[in-house]
Design an enzyme around this catalytic site. Structure first.
Site, PDB file in Angstrom:
ATOM      1  N   LYS A  22       1.145   4.403   7.281  1.00 25.74           N
ATOM      2  CA  LYS A  22       0.255   5.192   6.401  1.00 25.74           C
ATOM      3  C   LYS A  22       0.799   6.668   6.547  1.00 25.74           C
ATOM      4  CE  LYS A  22      -2.681   2.107   4.964  1.00 25.74           C
ATOM      5  NZ  LYS A  22      -1.634   0.939   5.230  1.00 25.74           N
ATOM      6  N   SER A  56       0.708  -1.395   0.049  1.00 29.81           N
ATOM      7  CA  SER A  56      -0.026   0.054  -0.084  1.00 29.81           C
ATOM      8  C   SER A  56       0.842   1.240  -0.001  1.00 29.81           C
ATOM      9  CB  SER A  56      -0.942   0.070   1.118  1.00 29.81           C
ATOM     10  OG  SER A  56      -0.298   0.463   2.390  1.00 29.81           O
TER      11      SER A  56
END
Length: 230
Positions: free
Chosen positions: A183, A140
Protein backbone atom coordinates in the site's frame (compact mmCIF):
# COMPACT_ATOMS: atom_id res chain seq x y z
CA UNK A 1 -10.38 -10.15 -6.67
CA UNK A 2 -11.62 -8.34 -9.76
CA UNK A 3 -10.77 -9.44 -13.28
CA UNK A 4 -10.73 -7.49 -16.54
CA UNK A 5 -14.29 -6.68 -17.60
CA UNK A 6 -13.53 -5.61 -21.17
CA UNK A 7 -11.29 -6.76 -23.99
CA UNK A 8 -8.19 -4.86 -25.02
CA UNK A 9 -9.20 -4.85 -28.68
CA UNK A 10 -12.48 -3.10 -27.87
CA UNK A 11 -10.83 -0.61 -25.50
CA UNK A 12 -8.17 0.21 -28.11
CA UNK A 13 -10.78 0.80 -30.81
CA UNK A 14 -12.79 3.03 -28.46
CA UNK A 15 -9.74 5.05 -27.44
CA UNK A 16 -8.68 5.64 -31.04
CA UNK A 17 -12.17 6.87 -31.88
CA UNK A 18 -12.32 9.20 -28.86
CA UNK A 19 -8.86 10.62 -29.62
CA UNK A 20 -9.78 10.96 -33.32
CA UNK A 21 -6.75 8.91 -34.31
CA UNK A 22 -6.19 6.21 -36.93
CA UNK A 23 -4.05 3.10 -36.44
CA UNK A 24 -1.38 4.63 -38.68
CA UNK A 25 -1.27 7.69 -36.38
CA UNK A 26 -0.80 5.45 -33.36
CA UNK A 27 1.94 3.53 -35.17
CA UNK A 28 3.81 6.76 -35.90
CA UNK A 29 3.51 8.03 -32.32
CA UNK A 30 4.58 4.76 -30.68
CA UNK A 31 6.99 3.25 -33.20
CA UNK A 32 4.91 0.05 -33.12
CA UNK A 33 4.37 -1.44 -36.61
CA UNK A 34 0.93 -0.78 -38.06
CA UNK A 35 0.56 -4.51 -38.72
CA UNK A 36 1.00 -5.22 -35.00
CA UNK A 37 -1.59 -2.59 -34.04
CA UNK A 38 -4.01 -4.14 -36.53
CA UNK A 39 -3.51 -7.51 -34.81
CA UNK A 40 -4.21 -5.92 -31.42
CA UNK A 41 -7.41 -4.33 -32.74
CA UNK A 42 -8.62 -7.59 -34.27
CA UNK A 43 -7.88 -9.53 -31.09
CA UNK A 44 -5.48 -11.83 -32.92
CA UNK A 45 -2.63 -10.79 -30.63
CA UNK A 46 -2.09 -8.82 -27.43
CA UNK A 47 0.68 -6.29 -26.82
CA UNK A 48 3.47 -6.95 -24.36
CA UNK A 49 3.80 -4.75 -21.29
CA UNK A 50 6.20 -2.24 -22.87
CA UNK A 51 3.82 -1.72 -25.79
CA UNK A 52 0.82 -1.36 -23.47
CA UNK A 53 2.71 1.50 -21.87
CA UNK A 54 3.59 3.14 -25.21
CA UNK A 55 0.01 2.85 -26.50
CA UNK A 56 -1.49 4.19 -23.26
CA UNK A 57 0.92 7.12 -23.22
CA UNK A 58 0.27 7.99 -26.88
CA UNK A 59 -3.50 7.89 -26.36
CA UNK A 60 -3.28 9.51 -22.92
CA UNK A 61 -5.29 6.72 -21.33
CA UNK A 62 -5.01 4.66 -18.15
CA UNK A 63 -3.11 1.39 -18.69
CA UNK A 64 -5.39 -0.73 -16.42
CA UNK A 65 -8.38 0.59 -18.42
CA UNK A 66 -6.75 -0.48 -21.69
CA UNK A 67 -6.12 -3.93 -20.21
CA UNK A 68 -9.85 -4.25 -19.50
CA UNK A 69 -10.14 -3.28 -15.83
CA UNK A 70 -13.10 -1.29 -14.52
CA UNK A 71 -11.18 1.92 -13.83
CA UNK A 72 -11.39 5.44 -15.37
CA UNK A 73 -10.15 5.72 -18.94
CA UNK A 74 -8.38 9.04 -18.48
CA UNK A 75 -4.71 8.87 -17.58
CA UNK A 76 -3.87 10.19 -14.10
CA UNK A 77 -1.24 12.77 -15.01
CA UNK A 78 -0.72 13.79 -11.38
CA UNK A 79 0.26 10.22 -10.55
CA UNK A 80 2.38 9.84 -13.69
CA UNK A 81 4.27 13.06 -13.07
CA UNK A 82 5.00 11.98 -9.49
CA UNK A 83 6.90 8.95 -10.73
CA UNK A 84 8.77 7.34 -7.86
CA UNK A 85 11.16 4.46 -8.36
CA UNK A 86 8.41 1.89 -8.67
CA UNK A 87 7.44 3.10 -12.17
CA UNK A 88 10.00 1.71 -14.62
CA UNK A 89 7.83 0.42 -17.44
CA UNK A 90 9.72 2.30 -20.15
CA UNK A 91 13.01 0.50 -19.46
CA UNK A 92 14.12 -2.89 -20.68
CA UNK A 93 15.99 -4.90 -18.10
CA UNK A 94 18.51 -7.71 -18.48
CA UNK A 95 17.09 -11.09 -17.55
CA UNK A 96 20.14 -13.00 -16.37
CA UNK A 97 22.31 -10.80 -14.20
CA UNK A 98 21.22 -11.45 -10.61
CA UNK A 99 18.87 -13.58 -8.53
CA UNK A 100 16.60 -11.87 -6.00
CA UNK A 101 14.86 -13.96 -3.30
CA UNK A 102 11.11 -14.37 -3.82
CA UNK A 103 9.41 -14.35 -0.42
CA UNK A 104 5.90 -15.66 -1.00
CA UNK A 105 2.89 -13.47 -1.80
CA UNK A 106 1.77 -10.04 -0.69
CA UNK A 107 -1.81 -8.82 -0.78
CA UNK A 108 -3.01 -6.11 -3.11
CA UNK A 109 -6.38 -6.11 -1.37
CA UNK A 110 -7.03 -7.53 2.06
CA UNK A 111 -3.81 -8.46 3.91
CA UNK A 112 -2.72 -12.09 3.62
CA UNK A 113 -0.14 -14.19 5.38
CA UNK A 114 3.14 -14.07 3.42
CA UNK A 115 5.42 -17.01 4.10
CA UNK A 116 9.12 -16.74 3.38
CA UNK A 117 10.17 -19.27 0.76
CA UNK A 118 13.86 -18.57 0.29
CA UNK A 119 14.21 -21.44 -2.18
CA UNK A 120 12.61 -19.31 -4.91
CA UNK A 121 14.29 -16.55 -6.88
CA UNK A 122 13.46 -14.06 -9.62
CA UNK A 123 15.99 -13.04 -12.26
CA UNK A 124 16.40 -9.27 -12.66
CA UNK A 125 18.91 -6.72 -13.87
CA UNK A 126 21.64 -5.34 -11.66
CA UNK A 127 20.03 -1.89 -11.76
CA UNK A 128 17.25 -3.31 -9.56
CA UNK A 129 18.85 -2.69 -6.16
CA UNK A 130 16.40 -4.78 -4.15
CA UNK A 131 16.82 -7.08 -1.18
CA UNK A 132 13.88 -9.34 -2.00
CA UNK A 133 10.70 -9.47 -4.04
CA UNK A 134 7.09 -10.54 -3.54
CA UNK A 135 4.35 -11.74 -5.86
CA UNK A 136 1.25 -9.55 -5.72
CA UNK A 137 -2.19 -11.03 -5.17
CA UNK A 138 -5.28 -8.92 -5.80
CA UNK A 139 -6.18 -5.67 -7.54
CA UNK A 140 -5.98 -2.91 -4.93
CA UNK A 141 -2.91 -1.31 -6.56
CA UNK A 142 -3.98 -1.32 -10.21
CA UNK A 143 -4.04 2.48 -10.49
CA UNK A 144 -0.33 2.37 -9.66
CA UNK A 145 -0.02 -0.05 -12.60
CA UNK A 146 0.65 -3.00 -10.28
CA UNK A 147 -1.59 -5.90 -11.31
CA UNK A 148 -2.45 -9.28 -9.86
CA UNK A 149 0.48 -11.64 -10.33
CA UNK A 150 3.13 -8.94 -10.76
CA UNK A 151 6.50 -9.29 -9.01
CA UNK A 152 7.33 -6.25 -6.86
CA UNK A 153 10.93 -5.63 -5.80
CA UNK A 154 11.49 -4.36 -2.27
CA UNK A 155 14.44 -2.50 -0.74
CA UNK A 156 14.57 -3.12 3.00
CA UNK A 157 13.79 -0.10 5.17
CA UNK A 158 11.72 0.38 8.30
CA UNK A 159 10.31 3.71 7.14
CA UNK A 160 9.30 5.42 3.89
CA UNK A 161 8.26 8.90 2.87
CA UNK A 162 4.56 9.76 2.86
CA UNK A 163 2.96 8.66 -0.39
CA UNK A 164 5.54 6.01 -1.22
CA UNK A 165 4.50 2.42 -1.86
CA UNK A 166 5.74 -0.09 0.70
CA UNK A 167 5.45 -3.71 1.73
CA UNK A 168 3.87 -3.68 5.18
CA UNK A 169 3.28 -6.37 7.81
CA UNK A 170 0.27 -6.15 10.13
CA UNK A 171 0.25 -8.22 13.31
CA UNK A 172 -2.78 -10.46 13.77
CA UNK A 173 -3.45 -10.50 17.52
CA UNK A 174 -5.58 -13.64 17.28
CA UNK A 175 -2.83 -15.78 15.73
CA UNK A 176 0.31 -13.71 16.45
CA UNK A 177 1.14 -14.16 12.77
CA UNK A 178 2.00 -11.26 10.50
CA UNK A 179 -0.10 -10.49 7.46
CA UNK A 180 1.44 -8.61 4.56
CA UNK A 181 0.08 -6.03 2.17
CA UNK A 182 1.33 -3.54 -0.43
CA UNK A 183 0.00 0.00 0.00
CA UNK A 184 0.90 3.68 -0.08
CA UNK A 185 1.98 4.76 3.39
CA UNK A 186 1.03 8.00 5.16
CA UNK A 187 2.27 8.55 8.71
CA UNK A 188 1.33 11.56 10.86
CA UNK A 189 3.16 11.22 14.21
CA UNK A 190 1.75 14.50 15.56
CA UNK A 191 -1.75 13.07 15.14
CA UNK A 192 -0.84 9.51 16.13
CA UNK A 193 -2.17 8.31 12.78
CA UNK A 194 -0.99 5.82 10.17
CA UNK A 195 -2.84 5.28 6.90
CA UNK A 196 -2.27 2.49 4.38
CA UNK A 197 -3.91 3.56 1.13
CA UNK A 198 -4.80 1.35 -1.86
CA UNK A 199 -4.70 2.48 -5.49
CA UNK A 200 -8.17 1.28 -6.38
CA UNK A 201 -11.29 3.26 -5.36
CA UNK A 202 -13.24 0.11 -4.49
CA UNK A 203 -10.98 -0.46 -1.47
CA UNK A 204 -10.99 1.58 1.75
CA UNK A 205 -7.94 2.90 3.58
CA UNK A 206 -6.50 0.91 6.48
CA UNK A 207 -6.33 3.40 9.36
CA UNK A 208 -4.33 2.84 12.55
CA UNK A 209 -4.20 5.17 15.54
CA UNK A 210 -2.31 5.40 18.81
CA UNK A 211 -1.26 1.95 20.10
CA UNK A 212 -2.56 0.21 16.95
CA UNK A 213 0.37 1.68 15.05
CA UNK A 214 2.70 -0.68 16.92
CA UNK A 215 1.06 -3.60 15.11
CA UNK A 216 2.28 -2.29 11.75
CA UNK A 217 5.83 -2.88 10.52
CA UNK A 218 7.24 -1.59 7.26
CA UNK A 219 9.32 -4.22 5.48
CA UNK A 220 10.65 -1.89 2.80
CA UNK A 221 10.03 0.41 -0.12
CA UNK A 222 8.74 -0.85 -3.47
CA UNK A 223 11.30 0.21 -6.06
CA UNK A 224 10.25 -1.60 -9.25
CA UNK A 225 7.93 -4.26 -10.63
CA UNK A 226 7.96 -6.90 -13.30
CA UNK A 227 5.23 -8.67 -15.21
CA UNK A 228 4.89 -11.67 -17.47
CA UNK A 229 1.80 -10.28 -19.20
CA UNK A 230 1.92 -10.81 -22.97
Amino acid sequence: MSVPTGELKDRLTTALSIRNMKPIDLAEKTGIPKSAISQYMSGYAKPKQDRVYLISKALNINEPWLLGYNVPMERNETLNNKEIDVYKLDNVYPVSTQKIPLLGEIACGEPIYADEDRESYVIAGTDIRADFCLRCKGDSMINARIMDGYIVFIRKNDHVENGEIAAVQIEDEATTDYEATLKRVYYYPDKGLLILRPENPKYKDFVFSEAEINKVHILGKAIAFQSDID
